[in-house]
Design an enzyme around this catalytic site. Sequence first.
Site, short mmCIF file in Angstrom:
data_model
loop_
_atom_site.label_atom_id
_atom_site.label_comp_id
_atom_site.label_asym_id
_atom_site.label_seq_id
_atom_site.Cartn_x
_atom_site.Cartn_y
_atom_site.Cartn_z
CG ASP A 249 44.08 40.25 39.09
OD1 ASP A 249 43.94 41.39 39.76
OD2 ASP A 249 43.13 39.47 39.24
CG HIS B 262 38.72 36.70 43.32
ND1 HIS B 262 38.47 37.83 42.59
CD2 HIS B 262 40.01 36.61 44.21
CE1 HIS B 262 39.46 38.78 43.17
NE2 HIS B 262 40.21 38.16 43.82
CG ASP B 263 38.29 39.31 46.71
OD1 ASP B 263 39.03 38.32 47.24
OD2 ASP B 263 38.92 40.31 46.25
CD GLU C 56 40.39 44.66 45.03
OE1 GLU C 56 39.64 43.93 45.50
OE2 GLU C 56 41.62 44.81 45.02
CG ASP D 35 43.49 19.67 37.01
OD1 ASP D 35 44.58 19.84 36.34
OD2 ASP D 35 43.52 18.38 37.64
CG ASP E 256 45.77 23.08 34.13
OD1 ASP E 256 45.09 23.01 32.97
OD2 ASP E 256 46.37 21.90 34.49
CG ASP F 232 47.98 19.90 39.45
OD1 ASP F 232 46.58 19.95 38.67
OD2 ASP F 232 48.63 20.61 38.84
CG ASP G 50 44.76 42.88 44.31
OD1 ASP G 50 43.88 42.66 44.45
OD2 ASP G 50 45.81 42.82 45.01
#
Length: 588
Positions: free
Chosen positions: A129, A360-361, A285, A52, A60, A56, A231
Amino acid sequence: MKKITTLFLILFSMLVSCTNQPNAKDPFAGVQNRKWWKEAVVYQIYPRSFKDSDGDGVGDLKGIISKLDYLKSLGVDVIWLNPIYSSPNDDNGYDISDYRNIMKEMGSMEDFDAMLKGMHERGIKLVMDLVVNHTSDEHEWFKQSRSSRDNAFRNYYHWWPAEKGKPAPRSSGFDVNGDAWLLDTITNSYFLHYFSRKQPDLNWENPAVRKEVFNLMKFWFDKGVDGFRMDVIPFISKDTTFPVLPKEYKGDFGAYYANGPHLHEYLQEMNKEVLSKYNIMTVGEGAGVKLEDALKFVDEDRNELQTFYHFDHTGWGRRNDNHMYTDTANRKLPDLKAVFTKWDSVFENKGWGTVYFTTHDQSRMVSRFGNDSTYREVSSKMLYTFLLSMRATPYVYAGDEIGMTNIRFKNIEDYRDIETRNYYKHLQAIGGNLEEFLKNQAEVSRDNSRTPFQWDATANAGFTSGTPWLKVNPNYITINAEAADKDQHSILNYFRKMIRLRKNTPVLVYGKYSLLDLPNPEVYAYTRTLNGEKVLVLLSFSNNGGSFTLPAGTQLGDELINNYDSKINPENGTIHLKPWQAVIIKIK
């Protein structure tokens, strides 16, 4: 003087010419059917958890830019970046409201251009993605589509008039009720959403939708993006009569979703209209795709995709309860070997595969497949030895290179993942066992891999100066990139070393894979063979180490890498490995 200058230019030209010859520095010279994306090591960044820059609490693009030199130091070739497009973030960016703009939390298009330029200057490619099975319900297409039954965008999505009765059941793992149909009162019609209610499925059977998708792909390729990770791409084609699920699927919605009537026709159209026109890489995927159908996606003669990844190993030692996994004690190494071996065989002669342990899954690599306590470092090194010595494009997930572990949340309030939160609500509604569910989620939840990257031992692991969107794992005090970088024996520096070995050893990329000793319960052993060169890979998946008996007549040569300091010393043809040991040895 003119003669001397001319002679110097001639000699310099000869030197440059020699340097540019294929055999000068390229260890892969002479290898047939080479492709840059086969030789690449891909590093996945979940952007909201990486770095970051503005306080926030959300990672990013400027944060990524600030860490480009770190990425370069790893030796990776490609960054796979999870979605950064405009999104209301119902599913952390996988619900896209504008494909040609950047999510406010992530920055601006100027930031994106600067990031892409910085990556390319460092020899790193970018894969984004492609999320086109569905959009956000806040996308302008869907706003128009739901406004009236005769709107020009109505056929961009799948609608079912309520007066016809409710359509045949379809399942959603992201819906509170598990139902993929939702009644929309504006036009008294149901719309289809395989995922969240805020992620309506696009109607690919409409040529206008396909044209829109192809144009947005060209938009990003023309900006210089180097490829797409697609995806749930097998889900795009639907039988729009929406029949009762055929009996042969035995209730397996995923397998049914991945076998739509025009799926390969649409992928071939995509290749013809877009992919074939650019020097890029694609990876699909492969959710729901069965082993026997996988080659259809990546067979070069079919002109669809280049690579593909499956989920078979993610179920190792787990039970799937209506989209939610539960860990069991049934973790048998021969089963894991069989999964990777059968998938290697799919792409042995045609196509190309991928190899990974987590994304990430899934939960963290070392927590899932290694030992994240006593043997965290050595087991992480072993797992990377495997990933980077297999015949497939390896994918590694940000944070695993420093041995980040599962955070194991105890309270539902700590979770941010829509899948976990909605299934918890579902169990509440039906009186399910919430305590047991949370116990399981501590190991299997996707939020385990999404905790912020641990950069250093300062507040919030150096990820943000504000309040992080997801809690930081408390072990960042000792597990962080700054400490790992300074330790020559760290997981991080072993990871770099293993990447260098792969890049300088063609047999580890293109060599034939041959499994040895399948029944061995503790050691995963295989050889890689290419153009007369052969290496042996030995991996202990056990706190006990394990033993491996060499095939008769085997003569060992030099060790190429070892995650322990002591060298392998066979005793009467048997090699005894230490706990979670990994070694690659030449065979004479």
